[in-house]
Design a protein around this motif. Structure first.
Motif: not given
Length: 434
Positions: A122-149
């Protein structure tokens, strides 16, 4: 767990990183003689082949004389990583709690840092859930233009450096390192002036031949610097991962405490750039050493995504990752690992396991339907995997499109290897742009 492995014939000469036979392959250690891990070891593949000849699990001696184990076989490792009686919490690390592990032990931080990598249930699930909300697939996809730049800017800098250096440039220094370091630090909201120092500290932490006092000092300074980042983002929140982690709450109001927050940031900094740095470098080395495989990409018979997956299997960015602990005496592929033993996940060994990939497991083949464990398996699967894949795919595409004649400036066997049995990569990558 998987059944005991069948007896194997005497091994062929062990492969080098390129897949060619190594010239000094020693026989596997006897079953009752543990393998002593060398903190300054480089390319892991020859040692992996020798150890796998003795079975899917090897007894090892970690730096400081600490007894441990290494899981080498693909299926054995896959089962071990998801086994319900295998823990990540260092409360299961027997020698740590009997006083056998000194405070200055160089690998201690891998066991004791607070965060997702050292939590269970449960401790791991809590920590991962909190981190995952900030590290979403959308946030990663939004990084593409910056990575290309950033990639375009770094390729411009590489070309200028090559012109100033008689046509030779260190690709690691000018591309493979600054790209993922910049991306992860921007994602975390780390001020630009502090980024290079975070890499130096990270490099010391994962370098398993560093002096104990240097490792301890690097851990302390890393925590202090990340605490400064947290304080800055509390005062001035931004559109970054640190601010999101500070604000993130579960439905019941739970949130990361200070140690968990800083531990999560530390994991993100180290894993978020060290592994991608090695992955980019290993991919360039592999493609330069196998021009026929690069030709398959250029002809459209394979794509850059397939290249990334095969590199992850064939020469992944992590050799042996610490630690997991059996919560009871555990039979793993016919070998009993005692309760409380620190166990290393042998990702580089599992990637070339002939029992999983056939007799050509040592062959680099971008048309192979690569399945691998290089990002882990089960509940602790790496949440940064999509970002690493995105960065590496973009870099390889832009690099080899812009410099189609790119080649190594020295023979592959002369490339200096990282002094670590955790990270798997080179510490310099001189190339000619062609």
């Amino acid at each position: 767990m998987t059944p005991p492995a069948p007896e194997r014939p005497a091994p062929e000469p062990s492969p080098s990183a390129s897949g060619r036979p190594a010239t000094a392959a020693s026989p596997p250690p006897a079953a009752d003689v543990p393998y002593r891990l060398d903190g300054a070891s480089g390319c892991p593949h020859a040692a992996n082949a020798r150890l796998r000849a003795g079975g899917a699990v090897a007894r090892v001696v970690l730096p400081g004389g600490v007894d441990g184990a290494l899981v080498l076989g693909h299926e054995a490792l896959k089962d071990f990583l998801s086994h319900p009686d295998v823990a990540k919490d260092a409360s299961h690390f027997a020698a740590l709690h009997t006083g056998e592990i000194p405070e200055h032990w160089p690998l201690r931080a891998f066991a004791t840092v607070r965060g997702m990598t050292t939590a269970d249930g449960a401790d791991h699930r809590r920590l991962r859930s909190l981190a995952s909300r900030a590290f979403t697939p959308r946030r990663v996809a939004d990084l593409r233009p910056r990575i290309e730049e950033l990639t375009a800017q770094l390729l411009d800098g590489m070309e200028r450096a090559a012109a100033d250096g008689d046509g030779v440039v260190d690709l690691r220094r000018h591309l493979a390192l600054p790209l993922p370091l910049s991306v992860i630090c921007e994602l975390l909201g780390v001020p630009e002036e502090g980024r290079a120092r975070l890499h130096d500290l990270s490099n010391t932490i994962v370098s398993t031949d560093a002096a104990p006092e240097d490792t301890l000092a690097a851990n302390r300074e890393m925590l202090e610097r990340l605490a400064e980042v947290v304080a800055l983002r509390r005062e001035r929140p931004g559109d970054d991962l640190t601010s999101a982690l500070i604000a993130a709450r579960e439905e019941d109001g739970d949130r990361l405490d200070e140690d968990e927050l800083i531990g999560t940031l530390m994991l993100t900094v180290i894993a978020g750039h060290e592994t991608t740095l090695n992955l980019i470098g290993n991919a360039v080395v592999a493609l330069c050493g196998h021009p026929e495989q690069l030709a398959l990409v250029r002809s459209g018979e394979a794509d850059w995504g397939a290249v990334v997956e095969e590199v992850l299997r064939w020469d992944g960015p992590v050799s042996y990752f610490p630690f997991r602990y059996p919560a009871r005496d555990l039979d793993v592929a016919g070998t009993v690992i005692p309760e409380g033993t620190p166990v290393l996940a042998g990702y580089s060994a599992a990637g070339r396991d002939p029992e999983a990939y056939g007799p050509d497991a040592d062959r680099f083949d971008v048309t192979r339907a690569a399945r691998h464990l290089s990002f882990g398996h089960g509940a602790h699967f790496c949440i940064g995997a999509p970002l690493a894949r995105l960065e590496t795919t973009i870099v390889l595409d832009r690099l080899f499109t812009r410099f189609p004649g790119l080649r190594l400036a020295v023979p592959e066997e002369e490339l200096p290897r990282r002094s670590s049995f955790v990270g798997n990569g080179v510490c310099a990558l001189p190339v000619r742009l062609g």
